[in-house]
Write a protein that holds these residues in place. Structure first.
Motif, PDB file in Angstrom:
ATOM      1  N   UNK A 297       0.941  -1.332  -0.090  1.00 16.53           N
ATOM      2  CA  UNK A 297       0.022   0.072  -0.040  1.00 16.53           C
ATOM      3  C   UNK A 297       0.945   1.161   0.101  1.00 16.53           C
ATOM      4  N   UNK A 298       1.911   1.035   0.435  1.00 18.07           N
ATOM      5  CA  UNK A 298       3.161   2.393   0.597  1.00 18.07           C
ATOM      6  C   UNK A 298       3.631   2.290  -0.852  1.00 18.07           C
ATOM      7  N   UNK A 299       3.801   1.202  -1.342  1.00 22.04           N
ATOM      8  CA  UNK A 299       4.372   1.022  -2.934  1.00 22.04           C
ATOM      9  C   UNK A 299       3.663   1.638  -3.989  1.00 22.04           C
ATOM     10  N   UNK A 300       2.410   1.726  -3.646  1.00 24.65           N
ATOM     11  CA  UNK A 300       1.424   2.287  -4.586  1.00 24.65           C
ATOM     12  C   UNK A 300       1.824   3.538  -4.927  1.00 24.65           C
ATOM     13  N   UNK A 301       2.341   4.474  -3.887  1.00 22.25           N
ATOM     14  CA  UNK A 301       2.675   5.835  -4.474  1.00 22.25           C
ATOM     15  C   UNK A 301       3.700   5.860  -5.549  1.00 22.25           C
ATOM     16  N   UNK A 302       4.558   4.745  -5.681  1.00 20.30           N
ATOM     17  CA  UNK A 302       5.560   4.798  -6.687  1.00 20.30           C
ATOM     18  C   UNK A 302       4.831   4.301  -8.096  1.00 20.30           C
ATOM     19  N   UNK A 303       3.671   3.843  -8.003  1.00 22.24           N
ATOM     20  CA  UNK A 303       2.889   3.388  -9.479  1.00 22.24           C
ATOM     21  C   UNK A 303       3.872   2.434 -10.114  1.00 22.24           C
ATOM     22  N   UNK A 304       4.243   1.405  -9.529  1.00 17.76           N
ATOM     23  CA  UNK A 304       5.001   0.197 -10.091  1.00 17.76           C
ATOM     24  C   UNK A 304       4.306  -0.830  -9.852  1.00 17.76           C
ATOM     25  N   UNK A 305       4.491  -1.998 -10.868  1.00 20.13           N
ATOM     26  CA  UNK A 305       3.933  -3.382 -10.651  1.00 20.13           C
ATOM     27  C   UNK A 305       4.179  -4.123  -9.346  1.00 20.13           C
ATOM     28  N   UNK A 306       2.982  -4.893  -8.937  1.00 18.80           N
ATOM     29  CA  UNK A 306       3.284  -6.018  -8.112  1.00 18.80           C
ATOM     30  C   UNK A 306       2.494  -7.025  -8.273  1.00 18.80           C
ATOM     31  N   UNK A 307       2.893  -8.104  -7.586  1.00 14.16           N
ATOM     32  CA  UNK A 307       2.549  -9.559  -7.703  1.00 14.16           C
ATOM     33  C   UNK A 307       2.389 -10.087  -6.310  1.00 14.16           C
ATOM     34  N   UNK A 308       1.317 -10.989  -6.272  1.00 17.91           N
ATOM     35  CA  UNK A 308       0.672 -11.554  -4.971  1.00 17.91           C
ATOM     36  C   UNK A 308       0.734 -13.045  -4.924  1.00 17.91           C
ATOM     37  N   UNK A 309       1.220 -13.598  -3.490  1.00 21.44           N
ATOM     38  CA  UNK A 309       1.197 -15.066  -3.777  1.00 21.44           C
ATOM     39  C   UNK A 309       0.536 -15.487  -2.147  1.00 21.44           C
ATOM     40  N   UNK A 310      -0.988 -15.359  -2.359  1.00 19.81           N
ATOM     41  CA  UNK A 310      -1.664 -15.294  -1.115  1.00 19.81           C
ATOM     42  C   UNK A 310      -1.943 -16.873  -0.879  1.00 19.81           C
ATOM     43  N   UNK A 311      -0.979 -17.632  -0.855  1.00 21.63           N
ATOM     44  CA  UNK A 311      -1.117 -19.259  -0.784  1.00 21.63           C
ATOM     45  C   UNK A 311      -1.991 -19.811   0.179  1.00 21.63           C
ATOM     46  N   UNK A 312      -2.169 -19.120   1.345  1.00 25.37           N
ATOM     47  CA  UNK A 312      -3.021 -19.498   2.493  1.00 25.37           C
ATOM     48  C   UNK A 312      -3.876 -18.436   2.909  1.00 25.37           C
ATOM     49  N   UNK A 313      -4.482 -17.852   1.775  1.00 23.20           N
ATOM     50  CA  UNK A 313      -5.526 -16.619   2.104  1.00 23.20           C
ATOM     51  C   UNK A 313      -6.693 -17.159   2.950  1.00 23.20           C
ATOM     52  N   UNK A 314      -7.511 -18.265   2.687  1.00 20.51           N
ATOM     53  CA  UNK A 314      -8.737 -18.506   3.627  1.00 20.51           C
ATOM     54  C   UNK A 314      -8.035 -18.773   4.945  1.00 20.51           C
ATOM     55  N   UNK A 315      -7.037 -19.309   5.440  1.00 18.42           N
ATOM     56  CA  UNK A 315      -6.770 -19.638   6.679  1.00 18.42           C
ATOM     57  C   UNK A 315      -6.267 -18.232   7.285  1.00 18.42           C
ATOM     58  N   UNK A 316      -5.441 -17.326   6.666  1.00 20.30           N
ATOM     59  CA  UNK A 316      -5.057 -16.153   7.022  1.00 20.30           C
ATOM     60  C   UNK A 316      -6.138 -15.129   7.368  1.00 20.30           C
ATOM     61  N   UNK A 317      -7.235 -15.155   6.477  1.00 19.95           N
ATOM     62  CA  UNK A 317      -8.397 -14.093   6.497  1.00 19.95           C
ATOM     63  C   UNK A 317      -9.070 -14.759   7.856  1.00 19.95           C
ATOM     64  N   UNK A 318      -9.238 -16.038   8.062  1.00 23.04           N
ATOM     65  CA  UNK A 318      -9.985 -16.305   9.087  1.00 23.04           C
ATOM     66  C   UNK A 318      -9.444 -16.130  10.338  1.00 23.04           C
ATOM     67  N   UNK A 319      -7.987 -16.122  10.355  1.00 20.52           N
ATOM     68  CA  UNK A 319      -7.325 -15.789  11.604  1.00 20.52           C
ATOM     69  C   UNK A 319      -7.241 -14.230  11.894  1.00 20.52           C
ATOM     70  N   UNK A 320      -7.298 -13.508  11.004  1.00 22.73           N
ATOM     71  CA  UNK A 320      -6.986 -12.154  11.172  1.00 22.73           C
ATOM     72  C   UNK A 320      -8.067 -11.060  10.724  1.00 22.73           C
TER      73      UNK A 320
END
Length: 383
Positions: A297-320
């Motif tokens: 979200x900070x890196x957005x200020x530079x307007x450069x590409x990003x890539x995401x690897x949320x391999x445990x998304x369901x579990x992480x979202x459940x916890x947090x």
């Protein structure tokens, strides 16, 4: 930590009653556990020290070794220890407190004739403090009873996050200020990438592009850095060598065992032992990879590409839990195989198909103008 805070209450009550006057030009700064020199507090402190001679900035460092190191670098007069009566008296005599985590001293009704400004340390994607499902009962009790009562100003970067920050800290929305984050001023300074990296990493290969991979720390298990069934270390090294890419990986200090098997000529770890705060190297990064770290979200200020690897998304979202639906606020590909990840890296570095999505998210998340530290100082002085 909670019981240490409670233990200090009686002592602080005795000292504070003897300190009646507030010096509006004495500004106290603090950060994690009063034992760290980091986050937004660090950068605003340094800015005030260098640009506002009428202000007396003091940073709380209740660690003798670190305070000694900082005293040699910046001057002993700038650092105080609030475990001592002298340090407490100075803190209670200040008209302004800035913090990024915790308070310089603990107690109730600390904001009498004083501004207590919580700069925090990032835009949260996952839920924090009172909203975080993993925050313990005692910690929540502390925030509900003491933090909410004491905070006079709380930083947010946009109107969309005013209710988020207010709810997370239990303060009224009218106390939330739409200011930029002081540390993000570093994103707009000159950065000599090759010179900087060459001083910290030895025997670097030839490279044209730099990727930063900054996954989130998991409390219960080690992070899976390359979470693909077809993962192949040699294939990655060949890929990076062919395309002249240097990958920097930033993991938690606790995950040294995870790191060792991934190091190669084109893959290097860049953890806190090399740089405590990575913000100022972001201008030298061509592509950011993460899962749930709010660094993107900070890196957005530079307007450069990003890539995401949320391999445990369901579990992480459940916890947090998240403040926004994950898929709608992550403007970049989410590959599920090694080969797909390689293809997406090359596409991101050439075609950048997610620029429009990033722009829309940036407009929502960042309303404050940069650089921001001058405006914050001026607002505090004029109010």
């Amino acid at each position: 930590m909670f019981f240490q805070k409670i233990k200090m209450l009686a002592q602080t009550a005795r000292i504070r009653c003897k300190v009646k006057d507030r010096d509006r030009y004495l500004w106290i700064f603090s950060s994690t556990g009063n034992r760290s020199f980091n986050y937004n507090s660090k950068y605003l402190f340094l800015y005030v020290k260098d640009h506002y001679p009428m202000i007396k900035p003091r940073f709380v460092i209740n660690d003798d070794d670190l305070r000694g190191e900082l005293a040699e670098r910046y001057g002993a007069e700038y650092f105080i220890d609030t475990r001592t009566k002298e340090g407490m008296r100075m803190a209670f005599g200040a008209g302004v407190w800035f913090t990024s985590a915790g308070l310089p001293v603990y107690g109730r009704h600390l904001n009498e004739n004083r501004r207590i400004i919580n700069l925090w340390h990032g835009i949260p994607l996952k839920k924090i403090v009172l909203d975080d499902r993993e925050t313990g009962f005692l910690s929540k009790l502390y925030h509900r009873r003491f933090a909410r009562e004491n905070i006079t100003d709380l930083l947010a970067e946009s109107s969309a996050y005013v209710p988020v920050m207010a709810g997370a800290f239990g303060v009224p929305e009218e106390r939330v200020r739409i200011w930029g984050q002081p540390r993000n001023d570093l994103l707009f300074e000159d950065f000599l990438r090759e010179e900087y990296l060459g001083k910290r990493l030895h025997d670097l290969p030839e490279y044209d592009r730099v990727i930063l991979y900054a996954p989130t720390f998991r409390k219960d298990e080690a992070v899976r850095l390359f979470p693909f069934e077809d993962d192949d270390r040699k294939a990655w090294e060949d890929f990076f060598e062919e395309h002249r890419i240097l990958m920097l990986i930033r993991t938690h200090a606790f995950e040294k065992e995870v790191q060792s098997k991934y190091v190669s000529p084109h893959v290097r770890f860049f953890n806190e032992n090399l740089e405590e705060d990575i913000t100022h190297i972001l201008p030298g990064i061509d592509l950011l990879m993460t899962d749930y770290s709010s660094i993107y979200l900070d890196y957005l200020l530079l307007d450069r590409p990003m890539l995401f690897l949320p391999y445990d998304l369901a579990d992480y979202e459940k916890k947090h839990g998240f403040y926004m639906p994950y898929d709608t606020c992550t403007p970049g590909p989410k590959p599920e195989t090694m080969r797909a990840c390689m293809e997406e890296i090359l596409a991101a570095l050439t075609k950048d198909a997610y620029a429009e999505e990033r722009g829309a998210l940036r407009a929502k998340m960042h309303e404050a103008d940069y650089p921001c530290m001058e405006r914050i100082c001026r607002d505090v002085l004029e109010s």
